[in-house]
Design an enzyme around this catalytic site. Sequence first.
Site, PDB file in Angstrom:
ATOM      1  N   HIS B 187      36.737  92.614  59.660  1.00  0.00           N
ATOM      2  CA  HIS B 187      36.433  92.640  61.067  1.00  0.00           C
ATOM      3  C   HIS B 187      35.012  92.825  61.615  1.00  0.00           C
ATOM      4  O   HIS B 187      34.512  92.427  62.438  1.00  0.00           O
ATOM      5  CB  HIS B 187      37.476  93.424  61.833  1.00  0.00           C
ATOM      6  CG  HIS B 187      38.862  93.191  61.696  1.00  0.00           C
ATOM      7  ND1 HIS B 187      39.276  91.744  62.382  1.00  0.00           N
ATOM      8  CD2 HIS B 187      40.003  93.314  61.501  1.00  0.00           C
ATOM      9  CE1 HIS B 187      40.298  91.700  62.178  1.00  0.00           C
ATOM     10  NE2 HIS B 187      40.963  92.307  61.604  1.00  0.00           N
ATOM     11  N   GLU B 412      40.223  75.680  45.759  1.00  0.00           N
ATOM     12  CA  GLU B 412      40.442  77.129  45.895  1.00  0.00           C
ATOM     13  C   GLU B 412      40.688  78.060  44.643  1.00  0.00           C
ATOM     14  O   GLU B 412      40.296  79.337  44.321  1.00  0.00           O
ATOM     15  CB  GLU B 412      41.218  77.919  46.756  1.00  0.00           C
ATOM     16  CG  GLU B 412      40.905  76.878  48.056  1.00  0.00           C
ATOM     17  CD  GLU B 412      42.148  77.444  49.183  1.00  0.00           C
ATOM     18  OE1 GLU B 412      42.159  77.887  49.990  1.00  0.00           O
ATOM     19  OE2 GLU B 412      43.223  76.598  48.957  1.00  0.00           O
ATOM     20  N   ASP B 436      38.183  81.643  48.967  1.00  0.00           N
ATOM     21  CA  ASP B 436      39.490  81.775  48.095  1.00  0.00           C
ATOM     22  C   ASP B 436      39.163  81.489  46.701  1.00  0.00           C
ATOM     23  O   ASP B 436      39.321  82.412  45.756  1.00  0.00           O
ATOM     24  CB  ASP B 436      40.910  81.162  48.450  1.00  0.00           C
ATOM     25  CG  ASP B 436      41.571  82.023  49.355  1.00  0.00           C
ATOM     26  OD1 ASP B 436      41.685  83.057  49.105  1.00  0.00           O
ATOM     27  OD2 ASP B 436      42.405  81.237  50.160  1.00  0.00           O
ATOM     28  N   CYS B 486      34.041  74.289  52.816  1.00  0.00           N
ATOM     29  CA  CYS B 486      34.358  74.903  53.997  1.00  0.00           C
ATOM     30  C   CYS B 486      34.656  76.258  53.624  1.00  0.00           C
ATOM     31  O   CYS B 486      35.233  76.609  52.613  1.00  0.00           O
ATOM     32  CB  CYS B 486      35.560  74.293  54.695  1.00  0.00           C
ATOM     33  SG  CYS B 486      37.096  74.345  53.589  1.00  0.00           S
TER      34      CYS B 486
END
Lengths: 92, 561
Positions: B187, B412, B436, B486
């Site tokens: 966060h 990924e 990932d 991405c």
Amino acid sequence: MPERIATVASRVGLHARPAAIFAEAAGDQPVEVTIALEGAPADEAMDASSILSLMSLGAEHGSKVVLRAEGDGADAALDALVQVLETDHDAE
Amino acid sequence: MTSITGVGVSPGRVIGPVLQMPPAVAEPAPGAGLPAGATAEGEANRLRAAAKTVQAALKDRAAGARKEAAEVLQATALMAADPMLLKSAVKLLEAGRGTERAIWEAAEQVAEQLKSLGGYMAERATDVLDVRARIVAELRGVPAPGIPASDVPFVLAAEDLAPADTATLDPAMVLALVTSGGGPQSHTAIIARSLGLPAVVAATGATGLAPGTEVFVDGAMGIVTPSPGEAERDLAAAYASREPLQPFDGTGMTADGHLVPLLSNVGGGADALAAAALGAEGVGLLRTEFCFLNRDAEPTIDEQVAAYKAVLDAFPAKKVVVRTLDAGADKPLPFLTDSTEPNPALGVRGYRTDLANPGVLERQLQAIATAAGQSQAEVWVMAPMIATAEEAGRFAGFCQAAGLETPGVMVEVPSAAVTAGSVLKRVDFASIGTNDLTQYTMAADRQLGPLAALNDPWQPAVLHLVKATVDGAASLQEAPKPVGVCGEAAADPALAVVLVGLGINSLSMSARSLAGVAAVLRSVPLERAQQLAALALGADTAAEARAAVRAELPLLETLGL
């Protein structure tokens, strides 16, 4: 017991800043004042100086509420608080 | 004093005094009663005194705050010594609860009541819980929780920041964020990037910096230096006088005109509109989880059509790559994923949920096709967590059945990168999800702070897998198939240049990163990008790769990126 009926003038109802102003004014009175929605039983009335009680009351713009107080200065206190409720604080 | 090294997650160089974020106030033990020798009456007085102190502190802060913040603080100050709240706490005290426990439970009841009223009142529940934490901190004699108050701008040091801290973080007062925990996806990192604040996470020792210590923070290199010298002051001064970034003009390309569409990652209609306004050439990753999360049951096809169409309508005649539902691991869904799996990141997640719960994917594809039919966007569809060519082929079959013409896969899982040639025979494009891909290549949970250094897309092993994917796509007999990226890697301007040099065709990132990436990409001819890519591939470590490439891109300094 002296009581008054007042109409909530604030457009947002008795939330946020209007509730804070009213709770503070009620806390400044020499007597304990209670508040209830018009028609609600008197024993369910809440402490008017509690902002948390005022917020859970759910009084909207135009709601009618009953203020009650007892003792010396009750009438003056109620008159002062009616005036606070019937002012639109958002318009200031 | 020596520098602290962490992971830079948001660029910028500043100098300022450190203030520490106090730890969250822990819940008092449920069974805690009155301490020996204490009376309910005495404790009630102690509670009232603590409430009054908290109220006075909040009133002081209100006096110094801007108008809107001041009104909120004034209302919060009234809550601190609210007669109804204190009355119910005193009742609990009289019933034998400990003082901290009494106010804790009384506030809990009020907060629940407010939450049940919904809307504005429900939001105020957070204020009640904040007041509760402050009163308990006061009773314990520890600093009040939350972002510390200060008269001068400061560097905020913390273990990690929670989403709720954002609301009270004043970007005009906070110069930079430094946390001992967290990772590139924490966060703290997300908050820092959205506010444009320099930030270093996973900086062991950050919480040990004495309050008031002056530090230099370099959010690109991940360095925190106490007692900065002249060199650091020059760097901070250069950052302060950096050239402002020009807004992205809507055409991503290298200095010699090699086009690299710059797309945006979005998670809903509002996001899509914001991305379009910032010049995004389309959507490179539509996270469809937004219409599934926080639900007990699968949304209806009509609901899905409306949600997807809101995104597609923001990009008429532009490409929108829709990723099918990626549930599991850090995004559990009660009707789709098993929360008891011992290793959720290696479990039934992404495309794999179709094996355990067939039908959800096909209905989603039907909804995407319907929304596509009602819009002007050019819709591509891709599946997350594809590991094999068989899976890619089966997904392409589903897309064909739904009438979707451009199926693709996310790369990924390292196996998909290594066998990209076989995978891409069965679908039309690939998009590398670097977050990932890094987690699986390095076998490092991306949510774990201590592993943040492994979770770095500059890791040479990750770059080699990006190259393997591009090579696989180029090896096909037919025309080469496009490979995009991405993921956070595309938002790092230096890494974006490397990716383009490796042969990546398009980059998709959060919209606020478009301007920086576009500016740096446009300063480099394609051949130079290829040289820089070779430099990064040849590095022994992630730090070496990053430093070597950054040293060759002086524009990064000029722009403060």
